[in-house]
Design a protein around this motif. Sequence first.
Motif, PDB file in Angstrom:
ATOM      1  N   LEU A 231      -0.509   3.311  -3.365  1.00  0.00           N
ATOM      2  CA  LEU A 231      -1.900   3.317  -3.823  1.00  0.00           C
ATOM      3  C   LEU A 231      -2.825   3.983  -2.814  1.00  0.00           C
ATOM      4  O   LEU A 231      -4.043   3.824  -2.884  1.00  0.00           O
TER       5      LEU A 231
ATOM      6  N   ALA B 140       0.231   0.917 -11.861  1.00  0.00           N
ATOM      7  CA  ALA B 140      -0.027   0.857 -10.421  1.00  0.00           C
ATOM      8  C   ALA B 140       0.637  -0.362  -9.789  1.00  0.00           C
ATOM      9  O   ALA B 140       1.236  -0.276  -8.706  1.00  0.00           O
TER      10      ALA B 140
ATOM     11  N   HIS C  69      -3.756   6.966  -2.560  1.00  0.00           N
ATOM     12  CA  HIS C  69      -4.696   7.904  -3.173  1.00  0.00           C
ATOM     13  C   HIS C  69      -5.964   7.204  -3.666  1.00  0.00           C
ATOM     14  O   HIS C  69      -7.041   7.806  -3.713  1.00  0.00           O
ATOM     15  N   LEU C  70      -5.851   5.921  -4.005  1.00  0.00           N
ATOM     16  CA  LEU C  70      -7.037   5.191  -4.452  1.00  0.00           C
ATOM     17  C   LEU C  70      -7.998   4.959  -3.298  1.00  0.00           C
ATOM     18  O   LEU C  70      -9.214   4.950  -3.478  1.00  0.00           O
ATOM     19  N   GLN C  71      -7.463   4.754  -2.101  1.00  0.00           N
ATOM     20  CA  GLN C  71      -8.308   4.605  -0.916  1.00  0.00           C
ATOM     21  C   GLN C  71      -9.039   5.919  -0.629  1.00  0.00           C
ATOM     22  O   GLN C  71     -10.225   5.932  -0.312  1.00  0.00           O
TER      23      GLN C  71
ATOM     24  N   ARG D  22     -10.928  -0.954  -6.517  1.00  0.00           N
ATOM     25  CA  ARG D  22     -10.225   0.301  -6.261  1.00  0.00           C
ATOM     26  C   ARG D  22      -9.077   0.529  -7.232  1.00  0.00           C
ATOM     27  O   ARG D  22      -8.354   1.518  -7.113  1.00  0.00           O
ATOM     28  N   LEU D  23      -8.878  -0.380  -8.166  1.00  0.00           N
ATOM     29  CA  LEU D  23      -7.771  -0.277  -9.111  1.00  0.00           C
ATOM     30  C   LEU D  23      -8.281   0.135 -10.490  1.00  0.00           C
ATOM     31  O   LEU D  23      -9.446  -0.100 -10.831  1.00  0.00           O
TER      32      LEU D  23
ATOM     33  N   MET E 275      -4.479   2.322   0.216  1.00  0.00           N
ATOM     34  CA  MET E 275      -5.125   1.058  -0.144  1.00  0.00           C
ATOM     35  C   MET E 275      -4.543  -0.066   0.715  1.00  0.00           C
ATOM     36  O   MET E 275      -3.353  -0.061   1.025  1.00  0.00           O
TER      37      MET E 275
ATOM     38  N   GLU F 236       4.312   0.108  -9.248  1.00  0.00           N
ATOM     39  CA  GLU F 236       4.596   0.874  -8.034  1.00  0.00           C
ATOM     40  C   GLU F 236       4.496  -0.012  -6.798  1.00  0.00           C
ATOM     41  O   GLU F 236       5.315   0.078  -5.877  1.00  0.00           O
ATOM     42  N   VAL F 237       3.488  -0.871  -6.782  1.00  0.00           N
ATOM     43  CA  VAL F 237       3.315  -1.788  -5.657  1.00  0.00           C
ATOM     44  C   VAL F 237       4.509  -2.726  -5.554  1.00  0.00           C
ATOM     45  O   VAL F 237       5.042  -2.976  -4.460  1.00  0.00           O
TER      46      VAL F 237
END
Length: 357
Positions: free
Chosen positions: A338, A33, A340-342, A22-23, A1, A36-37
């Motif tokens: 993040l 999330a 994996h969200l992309q 995307r979240l 992401m 983690e960021v």
Amino acid sequence: MIGHLAYAAGSPCPTLVLDAGRLPRDEEALLRALSEVRAYLTAAGGGHVLKTALVRPSEHPMFDLDYRFVQALPQAPDSFDLRGSCGHSILSAVVAAERAGTLPKLTPGDRIRVNVLNNGDSVVCEVDGTDRDELHFTVYFVRPGSVPLKELLLTGAPRTELAAGAGTGTGTAGCEVSLVSSGNAYAFVDARDLGVGDPGELFAAGPELFERLAALREAAAGLLGWPARGAFPKIAAVLPVASSLIAARALSVPSWHPTIALTGAVCLGTAAQIPGTVPWRVAQETGHVDGLLDIVTPGGRTAVTAAIDPADGEPALMWAAVARKRVTFQGSFVLEPLAHLQFEGIAKCLALSAVSI
């Protein structure tokens, strides 16, 4: 992401802008999330970035962007406050959204309408000028309908006595504040009630005044039933200076605000129009009646206009505006936690393309 950083002049820190589409929409998953960021940024030397803006094309036909503000709190890496908003971060979000292609290229005269999901505010960001990495704005906080000024008083009264610091030596017991909500919720106190008599002394004050204001802020939060260690309500001490000019010093997270929040200027300008409030009494000493109010802070000056509708004998707020706000785009980068969200977004896109063949 992809994360984007932008800085609005006068803010305590840059804002990290993320694509809300995307979240996770579930709040618990979202905060995991964002934790983690935050850990990733801190490890990379970005621990000072405590503001996050989540944006996406608006689901409402009257707006361009849906915006949600998240304030990181200093007490723990997974501690956040989603209660209020941030005007500087709104502007950062608009600039980042343009760079990400969510908005078309902005030119002078363009108006971006932002739906603030935290508190229901409607904010119009009008582009005054553009540069390579900078944009200049006038910001309007627009009410969908005129709101009676008395409804902006969080306790229903222009002044409320707080018993903060009783028995702690802070000297704030029995101090009067005005609790007003416009742009954000604020507690305003006359600095003279805290023993500070002039702007120079206010701007030079150190930890002792900071702790006294923090104690008052916590007492105000407790009175409202909000978390004592959250970010809201915010607090600012004010003093009269000269004709339609007042001095203000505010707290941010986790230290003094270098100037005053954009929402703080809006709230202060509005409160100065509500008879009986602390800002109203201070503004009256400067001869202020209506229209433009100048505010001087440790980091410079700003000005706010609060437009009041006197119809039906019940003064009401129509809108408030702050001009000459400058935003610098600082860059974009991949947020590995993040990523994996992309990939999920790419997979959905590829799945759709396969169906269309």
